[in-house]
Design a protein around this motif. Structure first.
Motif, mmCIF file in Angstrom:
data_model
loop_
_atom_site.group_PDB
_atom_site.id
_atom_site.type_symbol
_atom_site.label_atom_id
_atom_site.label_comp_id
_atom_site.label_asym_id
_atom_site.label_seq_id
_atom_site.Cartn_x
_atom_site.Cartn_y
_atom_site.Cartn_z
ATOM 1 N N MET A 1 1.160 -1.174 -0.263
ATOM 2 C CA MET A 1 0.079 0.387 -0.203
ATOM 3 C C MET A 1 1.116 1.003 0.020
ATOM 4 N N LYS A 2 0.383 1.895 -0.170
ATOM 5 C CA LYS A 2 1.376 3.353 -0.707
ATOM 6 C C LYS A 2 0.712 4.445 0.950
ATOM 7 N N ALA A 3 1.916 5.272 1.063
ATOM 8 C CA ALA A 3 2.216 6.021 1.854
ATOM 9 C C ALA A 3 2.947 6.985 1.674
ATOM 10 N N VAL A 4 2.926 8.595 2.874
ATOM 11 C CA VAL A 4 3.829 9.925 3.028
ATOM 12 C C VAL A 4 4.906 9.306 3.870
ATOM 13 N N ARG A 5 6.247 9.292 3.223
ATOM 14 C CA ARG A 5 6.672 9.323 4.499
ATOM 15 C C ARG A 5 7.477 10.719 4.376
ATOM 16 N N GLY A 6 8.446 10.915 5.530
ATOM 17 C CA GLY A 6 9.381 11.388 5.296
ATOM 18 C C GLY A 6 10.608 11.353 4.834
ATOM 19 N N MET B 1 -7.940 4.545 5.435
ATOM 20 C CA MET B 1 -8.288 6.495 5.041
ATOM 21 C C MET B 1 -8.676 7.084 4.187
ATOM 22 N N ALA B 2 -8.951 7.906 4.024
ATOM 23 C CA ALA B 2 -10.185 8.578 3.289
ATOM 24 C C ALA B 2 -9.188 9.565 2.427
ATOM 25 N N VAL B 3 -9.040 10.598 4.192
ATOM 26 C CA VAL B 3 -8.247 12.345 3.302
ATOM 27 C C VAL B 3 -7.242 12.553 5.149
ATOM 28 N N ALA B 4 -6.180 13.369 4.612
ATOM 29 C CA ALA B 4 -5.764 13.658 5.323
ATOM 30 C C ALA B 4 -5.106 15.258 5.647
ATOM 31 N N GLY B 5 -5.327 16.060 6.257
ATOM 32 C CA GLY B 5 -5.218 17.545 6.256
ATOM 33 C C GLY B 5 -3.053 17.039 6.566
ATOM 34 N N ILE B 6 -2.473 18.935 5.902
ATOM 35 C CA ILE B 6 -1.122 19.311 6.415
ATOM 36 C C ILE B 6 -1.010 20.222 7.270
ATOM 37 N N CYS B 7 -0.354 19.663 8.154
ATOM 38 C CA CYS B 7 -0.330 21.270 9.387
ATOM 39 C C CYS B 7 1.258 21.602 9.278
ATOM 40 N N ALA B 8 0.657 22.838 9.817
ATOM 41 C CA ALA B 8 2.367 23.286 9.932
ATOM 42 C C ALA B 8 3.087 22.325 10.916
ATOM 43 N N SER B 9 2.307 21.212 11.969
ATOM 44 C CA SER B 9 3.502 20.660 12.466
ATOM 45 C C SER B 9 3.796 19.315 11.495
ATOM 46 N N ASP B 10 3.349 19.033 10.481
ATOM 47 C CA ASP B 10 4.015 18.416 9.156
ATOM 48 C C ASP B 10 5.556 18.511 9.159
ATOM 49 N N LEU B 11 5.123 20.026 8.595
ATOM 50 C CA LEU B 11 6.384 20.765 7.945
ATOM 51 C C LEU B 11 7.886 20.757 8.714
ATOM 52 N N TYR C 1 12.684 19.471 10.312
ATOM 53 C CA TYR C 1 14.033 18.111 11.699
ATOM 54 C C TYR C 1 14.375 16.910 11.385
ATOM 55 N N GLY C 2 13.604 16.265 10.110
ATOM 56 C CA GLY C 2 14.582 14.741 9.894
ATOM 57 C C GLY C 2 13.653 14.142 9.416
ATOM 58 N N THR C 3 12.184 13.843 10.179
ATOM 59 C CA THR C 3 11.589 12.933 10.216
ATOM 60 C C THR C 3 11.362 11.872 10.047
ATOM 61 N N ALA C 4 11.254 10.551 9.490
ATOM 62 C CA ALA C 4 11.187 9.131 8.375
ATOM 63 C C ALA C 4 10.260 8.833 8.823
ATOM 64 N N PHE C 5 9.355 9.360 9.971
ATOM 65 C CA PHE C 5 7.988 8.454 9.824
ATOM 66 C C PHE C 5 6.936 8.807 8.577
ATOM 67 N N VAL C 6 6.011 8.186 9.114
ATOM 68 C CA VAL C 6 4.477 8.164 7.687
ATOM 69 C C VAL C 6 4.314 9.567 8.902
ATOM 70 N N MET D 1 4.387 10.288 21.744
ATOM 71 C CA MET D 1 3.528 9.417 20.515
ATOM 72 C C MET D 1 3.580 10.309 19.447
ATOM 73 N N ALA D 2 3.557 11.584 19.365
ATOM 74 C CA ALA D 2 3.473 12.158 18.243
ATOM 75 C C ALA D 2 3.186 11.731 16.381
ATOM 76 N N LEU D 3 2.027 11.608 15.726
ATOM 77 C CA LEU D 3 2.621 10.772 15.111
ATOM 78 C C LEU D 3 3.552 11.614 13.900
ATOM 79 N N GLY D 4 4.196 10.909 12.589
ATOM 80 C CA GLY D 4 4.425 11.530 12.145
ATOM 81 C C GLY D 4 6.589 11.971 12.456
ATOM 82 N N MET D 5 6.105 12.323 14.142
ATOM 83 C CA MET D 5 7.908 12.446 14.504
ATOM 84 C C MET D 5 8.377 11.525 15.450
ATOM 85 N N LYS D 6 7.493 10.832 16.050
ATOM 86 C CA LYS D 6 7.557 10.341 17.166
ATOM 87 C C LYS D 6 7.268 8.602 16.672
#
Length: 315
Positions: A1-6, A30-40, A45-50, A93-98
């Motif tokens: 399956m497809k995912a968006v990873r750093g 999953m249907a939709v995911a918003g982009i937050c300033a936190s994601d940016l 900071y170099g995350t490698a998580f989804v 447990m921050a999603l996308g960073m931890k």
């Protein structure tokens, strides 16, 4: 399956073998995911998580659901009281960073973090409930209520949602100080005014996270009033102590969202969106398919595009 990873500071679409998330969690499409300033920031900071914590999807039977994307340990006193936003494990447990987030075709989520989308809110717009809950919580902490006036400083999605939350929570007057023309257009669509010359307000919601916005918040505040900080200061704050002291400002720092008075704030925010469809219509300015996630992030990070909330449509 497809995912968006750093990857090396940028988002990339990759193949993953298994659905990320919690091993014993409910499997959602999953249907939709918003982009937050936190994601940016996580990419910076170099995350490698989804990536992805502003999420909506569907159960196996097709029921549209929200994902409450802020987790605690689930067992401490704070979590049991519904205040998982204050649990000591929440930031770890921050999603996308931890750990992996939900910008992926399928995601496993603890059952207690999955809520049905309220009637009247399209699942394609439902990821907006997460930032709306952040705003709802901060506005509540600030003391917005009937008999009080509220000013919001910052015209991004969090600021606009804070103004809508203050209206919904019954404030007598709600105004918003914005910088860009497209932000003023949204403010007007939501029926929010501008600060009047020389006017002061009982509560000010600082929603931009900059020294200038904090100074502006103090200027707009009545003596003895409250400033609720929704803006994030990643590099720390240089507090203007003399200005704060001169008005005996109460400064409240808001941390996400939680449960209050027996209800989840995310559901309250989602109900606000369902009752006022003009909010997602005004705030979701760009939509991209998962395959074009890199372009979605570029648009979200470029203020010249007029973007307010950019979402990635996963399916």
């Amino acid at each position: 399956m497809k995912a968006v990873r750093g990857y090396e500071g940028r988002p990339v679409v990759v193949d993953v073998d298994d659905a990320p998330g919690w091993d014993d969690g409910e499997l959602l499409d999953m249907a939709v995911a918003g982009i937050c300033a936190s994601d940016l920031s996580y990419l910076k900071y170099g995350t490698a998580f989804v990536l992805g914590h502003e999420l909506a999807g569907r159960r196996a039977d097709g029921t549209p659901v929200l994902v409450e994307g802020q987790f605690g340990c689930g067992t401490c006193d704070l979590c049991r009281e519904g205040r998982n936003n204050l649990c000591g494990q929440t930031t770890s447990m921050a999603l996308g960073m931890k750990r992996d987030g939900g910008m992926v075709e399928q995601f496993r989520v603890p059952a207690n973090k999955v809520f049905d989308v309220p009637a009247g809110l399209d699942v394609a717009d439902a990821s907006l409930a997460e930032p709306a809950a952040v705003s709802w919580h901060g506005v509540r902490l600030g003391g917005a209520a009937p008999g009080r006036t509220v000013a919001v400083v910052g015209g991004g999605s969090i600021g606009q949602l804070a103004a809508a939350a203050a209206q919904t929570q019954g404030a007598d007057e709600v105004v918003l100080a914005a910088r860009y023309p497209h932000q003023h257009e949204i403010r007007e669509r939501l029926g929010v005014g501008e600060p009047a010359e020389g006017a002061l307000y009982d509560v000010v919601i600082e929603a931009a996270g900059s020294p200038s916005s904090l100074h502006r918040s103090i200027e707009l505040l009545k003596p003895g009033g409250t400033i609720a900080l929704l803006g994030v200061y990643f590099d720390g704050m240089d507090l203007p102590h003399s200005a704060l002291r001169g008005k005996e400002v109460t400064l409240v720092v808001s941390m996400g969202y939680c449960g209050h008075a027996g209800r989840r704030e995310m559901l309250q925010a989602a109900e606000m969106l369902a009752a006022r469809p003009e909010i997602p219509e005004a705030l979701i300015t760009h939509r991209f398919p998962l395959a074009d996630a890199a372009e979605a992030f570029r648009v979200a990070s470029d203020r010249s595009t007029g973007a307010v909330k950019v979402v990635v449509e996963v399916t």
